[in-house]
Design a protein around this motif. Structure first.
Motif, PDB file in Angstrom:
ATOM      1  N   GLY A  40     -11.193 -15.109 -86.053  1.00 33.53           N
ATOM      2  CA  GLY A  40     -10.961 -13.697 -85.749  1.00 33.53           C
ATOM      3  C   GLY A  40     -11.599 -13.277 -84.439  1.00 33.53           C
ATOM      4  O   GLY A  40     -11.017 -12.517 -83.665  1.00 33.53           O
ATOM      5  N   MET A  41     -12.797 -13.790 -84.162  1.00 35.30           N
ATOM      6  CA  MET A  41     -13.465 -13.462 -82.902  1.00 35.30           C
ATOM      7  C   MET A  41     -12.683 -14.027 -81.717  1.00 35.30           C
ATOM      8  O   MET A  41     -12.566 -13.380 -80.673  1.00 35.30           O
ATOM      9  CB  MET A  41     -14.906 -14.001 -82.884  1.00 35.30           C
ATOM     10  CG  MET A  41     -15.843 -13.330 -83.881  1.00 35.30           C
ATOM     11  SD  MET A  41     -15.980 -11.541 -83.669  1.00 35.30           S
ATOM     12  CE  MET A  41     -14.970 -10.946 -85.017  1.00 35.30           C
ATOM     13  N   GLY A  42     -12.131 -15.210 -81.884  1.00 35.90           N
ATOM     14  CA  GLY A  42     -11.295 -15.781 -80.833  1.00 35.90           C
ATOM     15  C   GLY A  42     -10.072 -14.920 -80.567  1.00 35.90           C
ATOM     16  O   GLY A  42      -9.698 -14.702 -79.410  1.00 35.90           O
ATOM     17  N   ALA A  43      -9.480 -14.403 -81.630  1.00 33.77           N
ATOM     18  CA  ALA A  43      -8.322 -13.521 -81.472  1.00 33.77           C
ATOM     19  C   ALA A  43      -8.721 -12.232 -80.756  1.00 33.77           C
ATOM     20  O   ALA A  43      -7.979 -11.744 -79.902  1.00 33.77           O
ATOM     21  CB  ALA A  43      -7.706 -13.210 -82.833  1.00 33.77           C
ATOM     22  N   LEU A  44      -9.895 -11.713 -81.067  1.00 30.02           N
ATOM     23  CA  LEU A  44     -10.352 -10.483 -80.404  1.00 30.02           C
ATOM     24  C   LEU A  44     -10.594 -10.698 -78.913  1.00 30.02           C
ATOM     25  O   LEU A  44     -10.438  -9.773 -78.117  1.00 30.02           O
ATOM     26  CB  LEU A  44     -11.623  -9.953 -81.072  1.00 30.02           C
ATOM     27  CG  LEU A  44     -11.448  -9.337 -82.452  1.00 30.02           C
ATOM     28  CD1 LEU A  44     -12.801  -8.923 -83.026  1.00 30.02           C
ATOM     29  CD2 LEU A  44     -10.512  -8.138 -82.393  1.00 30.02           C
ATOM     30  N   LEU A  45     -10.974 -11.905 -78.536  1.00 28.67           N
ATOM     31  CA  LEU A  45     -11.186 -12.193 -77.113  1.00 28.67           C
ATOM     32  C   LEU A  45      -9.907 -11.998 -76.301  1.00 28.67           C
ATOM     33  O   LEU A  45      -9.967 -11.677 -75.110  1.00 28.67           O
ATOM     34  CB  LEU A  45     -11.699 -13.622 -76.924  1.00 28.67           C
ATOM     35  CG  LEU A  45     -13.165 -13.865 -77.251  1.00 28.67           C
ATOM     36  CD1 LEU A  45     -13.489 -15.354 -77.173  1.00 28.67           C
ATOM     37  CD2 LEU A  45     -14.069 -13.075 -76.326  1.00 28.67           C
ATOM     38  N   LEU A  46      -8.767 -12.175 -76.938  1.00 33.94           N
ATOM     39  CA  LEU A  46      -7.496 -11.984 -76.247  1.00 33.94           C
ATOM     40  C   LEU A  46      -7.288 -10.533 -75.822  1.00 33.94           C
ATOM     41  O   LEU A  46      -6.516 -10.255 -74.909  1.00 33.94           O
ATOM     42  CB  LEU A  46      -6.339 -12.433 -77.145  1.00 33.94           C
ATOM     43  CG  LEU A  46      -6.319 -13.914 -77.525  1.00 33.94           C
ATOM     44  CD1 LEU A  46      -5.222 -14.180 -78.549  1.00 33.94           C
ATOM     45  CD2 LEU A  46      -6.137 -14.783 -76.297  1.00 33.94           C
ATOM     46  N   PHE A  47      -7.963  -9.616 -76.488  1.00 33.80           N
ATOM     47  CA  PHE A  47      -7.789  -8.194 -76.205  1.00 33.80           C
ATOM     48  C   PHE A  47      -8.859  -7.644 -75.275  1.00 33.80           C
ATOM     49  O   PHE A  47      -8.946  -6.438 -75.077  1.00 33.80           O
ATOM     50  CB  PHE A  47      -7.767  -7.389 -77.516  1.00 33.80           C
ATOM     51  CG  PHE A  47      -6.629  -7.786 -78.407  1.00 33.80           C
ATOM     52  CD1 PHE A  47      -5.328  -7.432 -78.105  1.00 33.80           C
ATOM     53  CD2 PHE A  47      -6.862  -8.538 -79.545  1.00 33.80           C
ATOM     54  CE1 PHE A  47      -4.276  -7.808 -78.927  1.00 33.80           C
ATOM     55  CE2 PHE A  47      -5.821  -8.916 -80.370  1.00 33.80           C
ATOM     56  CZ  PHE A  47      -4.523  -8.556 -80.059  1.00 33.80           C
ATOM     57  N   ALA A  48      -9.705  -8.509 -74.734  1.00 34.89           N
ATOM     58  CA  ALA A  48     -10.745  -8.137 -73.768  1.00 34.89           C
ATOM     59  C   ALA A  48     -11.628  -6.998 -74.292  1.00 34.89           C
ATOM     60  O   ALA A  48     -11.949  -6.066 -73.578  1.00 34.89           O
ATOM     61  CB  ALA A  48     -10.120  -7.773 -72.427  1.00 34.89           C
ATOM     62  N   LEU A  49     -11.981  -7.090 -75.538  1.00 40.00           N
ATOM     63  CA  LEU A  49     -12.918  -6.132 -76.122  1.00 40.00           C
ATOM     64  C   LEU A  49     -14.323  -6.509 -75.681  1.00 40.00           C
ATOM     65  O   LEU A  49     -14.486  -7.407 -74.853  1.00 40.00           O
ATOM     66  CB  LEU A  49     -12.745  -6.147 -77.643  1.00 40.00           C
ATOM     67  CG  LEU A  49     -11.365  -5.666 -78.122  1.00 40.00           C
ATOM     68  CD1 LEU A  49     -11.193  -5.929 -79.594  1.00 40.00           C
ATOM     69  CD2 LEU A  49     -11.168  -4.203 -77.821  1.00 40.00           C
ATOM     70  N   PRO A  50     -15.376  -5.898 -76.196  1.00 42.39           N
ATOM     71  CA  PRO A  50     -16.737  -6.233 -75.761  1.00 42.39           C
ATOM     72  C   PRO A  50     -17.035  -7.727 -75.940  1.00 42.39           C
ATOM     73  O   PRO A  50     -17.318  -8.203 -77.040  1.00 42.39           O
ATOM     74  CB  PRO A  50     -17.632  -5.379 -76.661  1.00 42.39           C
ATOM     75  CG  PRO A  50     -16.756  -4.309 -77.196  1.00 42.39           C
ATOM     76  CD  PRO A  50     -15.356  -4.857 -77.196  1.00 42.39           C
TER      77      PRO A  50
END
Length: 161
Positions: A40-50
Motif C-alpha cells: 500500500g505504501m508503494g502504491a501511495l508513492l505513485l501519488f507523490a504524497l508525503p
C-alpha cells in the motif's frame, strides 16, 4: 517501489505455497499483514504524497514482518516458546478438535498447522526464516530510499541558502 514490489512478491509466494497445499499457521498469517501495508505504501508513492512518511511506514512494515519471521523461526526451532494459541505448549490438544483450536477454521478443513512445526524448508531454512531474511533486505531498501530522500532535501535547502 522496488521494496514494495518485493513485498508483493513475497506475499504472492505465500499464496502460491498455500495453493500448493501448504496451509499457513497463525504466525504465518501475521507475517502477511505488514507486507500488505508495504504494498500500500508503494502504491501511495505513485501519488507523490508525503514521501518521507510513506517511506517510513514502508520501512517499519518490512522491519516488523522480518521481526515476526525471526520470532516464528525461534518458535519453530524451539529456541523460545510461541503463543499457546498456535503452538499448543502447555495445553492438552489430544481432546480438542480443529474448530476448538482455531475457531475460524472451516468445518471442511482438516489441516491444522501448528506454529512450532516446520512444514517446508529450503537450504535448511523455513518459510518464516526466508521471510525474515528477505524482509530485512526489503527494509534496507526502504531505509536507503529514506536516506536518499533526506539527502535530496538537504541539497535543496543548501541550494536555497
Amino acid at each position: 517501489m522496488i521494496a514494495a514490489t518485493g513485498s508483493a512478491g513475497l506475499l504472492f509466494g505465500a499464496f502460491v505455497f498455500q495453493a500448493l497445499g501448504y496451509a499457513p499457521c497463525a504466525m504465518c498469517i501475521w507475517q502477511r499483514y505488514p507486507h500488505a501495508i508495504a504494498i500500500g505504501m508503494g502504491a501511495l508513492l505513485l501519488f507523490a504524497l508525503p514521501v518521507l512518511q510513506i517511506l517510513t511506514v514502508g520501512a517499519l512494515s518490512a522491519l516488523s514482518t522480518s521481526a515476526l519471521g525471526v520470532f516464528h523461526t525461534g518458535v519453530e526451532r524451539g529456541w523460545w516458546e510461541g503463543p499457546t494459541s498456535c503452538t499448543g505448549s502447555g495445553l492438552d490438544l489430544s481432546q480438542m478438535s480443529a474448530s476448538e483450536l482455531l475457531p475460524s477454521a472451516s468445518s471442511s478443513s482438516s489441516t491444522l498447522v501448528m506454529c512450532d512445526e516446520v512444514v517446508w524448508e529450503f537450504l535448511t531454512l523455513s518459510m518464516a526464516s526466508w521471510n525474515a531474511i528477505l524482509s530485512a533486505v526489503l527494509a534496507c531498501l526502504w531505509l536507503v530510499a529514506i536516506a536518499k530522500n533526506q539527502r535530496g532535501r538537504l541539497l535543496e535547502i543548501a541550494e536555497v541558502s
